[in-house]
Design an enzyme around this catalytic site. Structure first.
Site, mmCIF file in Angstrom:
data_model
loop_
_atom_site.group_PDB
_atom_site.id
_atom_site.type_symbol
_atom_site.label_atom_id
_atom_site.label_comp_id
_atom_site.label_asym_id
_atom_site.label_seq_id
_atom_site.Cartn_x
_atom_site.Cartn_y
_atom_site.Cartn_z
ATOM 1 C CE LYS A 100 -2.987 2.745 2.999
ATOM 2 N NZ LYS A 100 -3.880 2.783 4.166
ATOM 3 N N GLY A 187 -11.135 7.492 6.841
ATOM 4 C CA GLY A 187 -12.124 8.500 7.165
ATOM 5 C C GLY A 187 -13.501 7.990 7.567
ATOM 6 C CB THR A 209 -9.407 5.374 13.181
ATOM 7 O OG1 THR A 209 -8.045 5.570 12.789
ATOM 8 C CG2 THR A 209 -9.690 6.157 14.440
#
Lengths: 256, 67
Positions: A100, A187, A209
């Protein structure tokens, strides 16, 4: 329905959810969340070994890289050169060519697309299969595809913000602009947003997250698993066209 | 021998070590680790044969949690 696999650079994945390995309380919690998520790929960071304490807990002791694909990232790299250097080390450490790429800027950690494209070209020339974290700009995403990316990974919102799918129109335009798998990365805040992204036709989701920071990360991993499946199935099923006014679901004839 | 490892100075390491001997000396677990010597990645198969010299700069990395 089981043959709907995610294919990236010729590799087949049964889950369309990729989870991160950052911000968990510990690696044990991370491993439990992985099991709950059903993911078969995790993002990992590349960092210096602590020379003074070589016996501290290691990620590979909790998540087996022979069972779960490790996707090394370049988080923390702010130049293309640093990103390429980091991934060359990652390839030697793990033996994997699927990586990535994320080259960030100092502007709210937004991707630096000029540096990203430059390092993508270096990595492709070096034999890497590169999944590219990027902005949701369909024009730049096409440039990444032309440069040989393996997957296009636009952000839903700034990294770690949990603001959710801020610009679904652009995510849809990105999906329409490229042939490569599109994976929404960064996000998201909760499971319904993952479902919404999948309903746009995206091929997968990366969540870190949103899961690791939840009050109950293992339950949230479970929720994301089902959200991604639900969103994908809804996309494949084809939603109805919205209508302006009510349309009865029961027949209006034969009433008593 | 003087080496810079992961950005820190190590002034009194034994002379004439190979990369493999340094790994043993530091007690590092070899699993899923990689070493860069003066900005060139050293493959694991070369650890025995690559000899370290004064002032060499090494980076020793592994995988940790990340997003």
């Amino acid at each position: 329905m089981d043959d709907d696999k995610l294919i990236i650079a010729g590799r087949e994945f049964s889950s369309r959810l990729i989870i991160g390995t950052g911000k968990y309380k510990d690696y044990a919690e991370n491993a439990a969340a992985l099991t709950a998520s059903g993911a078969d790929m995790v993002t990992v960071a590349v960092r210096r070994v602590n020379i003074n304490n070589p016996n501290e807990p290691m990620l590979v002791d909790f998540i087996n890289p022979n069972e779960t694909m490790f996707l090394p990232n370049t988080a923390g790299c702010f130049t293309g050169d640093d990103a390429v250097r980091t991934l060359r080390l990652a390839r030697e450490a793990g033996g994997w060519s699927l990586v990535k790429l994320e080259v960030l800027s100092n502007v709210h950690l937004y991707p630096d697309m000029e540096e990203t494209l430059k390092s993508l070209k270096l990595l492709v020339a070096d034999g890497f299969d590169v999944m590219v974290y990027c902005t949701d700009d369909p024009v730049y995403c096409q440039k990444l595809e032309e440069a040989g990316a393996a997957a296009i990974m636009p952000l839903a919102a700034p990294i770690g913000s949990g603001l959710g799918l801020l610009n679904p129109t652009n995510i849809r335009l990105v999906k329409e602009a490229v042939k490569l798998p599109v994976i929404v990365d960064a996000g998201l805040g909760t499971a319904s947003e993952a479902a919404a992204a999948m309903e746009l036709g995206c091929d997968g989701i990366i969540a870190n997250t949103a899961i690791a920071g939840a009050d109950d990360p293992i339950r949230m991993a479970h929720a994301f698993k089902h959200a991604v499946i639900a969103g994908r199935q809804a996309y494949l099923a084809g939603r109805i066209k919205p209508k302006t006014y009510a349309v009865p679901s029961s027949p209006l004839t034969g009433l008593i | 021998m003087f080496l810079v490892i992961n950005g820190k100075d190590y002034a009194d390491l034994p002379d004439g070590m190979s990369v493999a001997e340094l790994v043993t000396h530091l007690g590092l677990p070899e699993k899923k680790m990689a070493i860069e010597l003066n900005r060139a990645v050293i493959s694991k198969s070369a650890y025995d044969n690559v000899m370290l010299r004064d002032n060499d700069k090494l980076e020793i990395i592994h995988f940790i949690g990340g997003g």
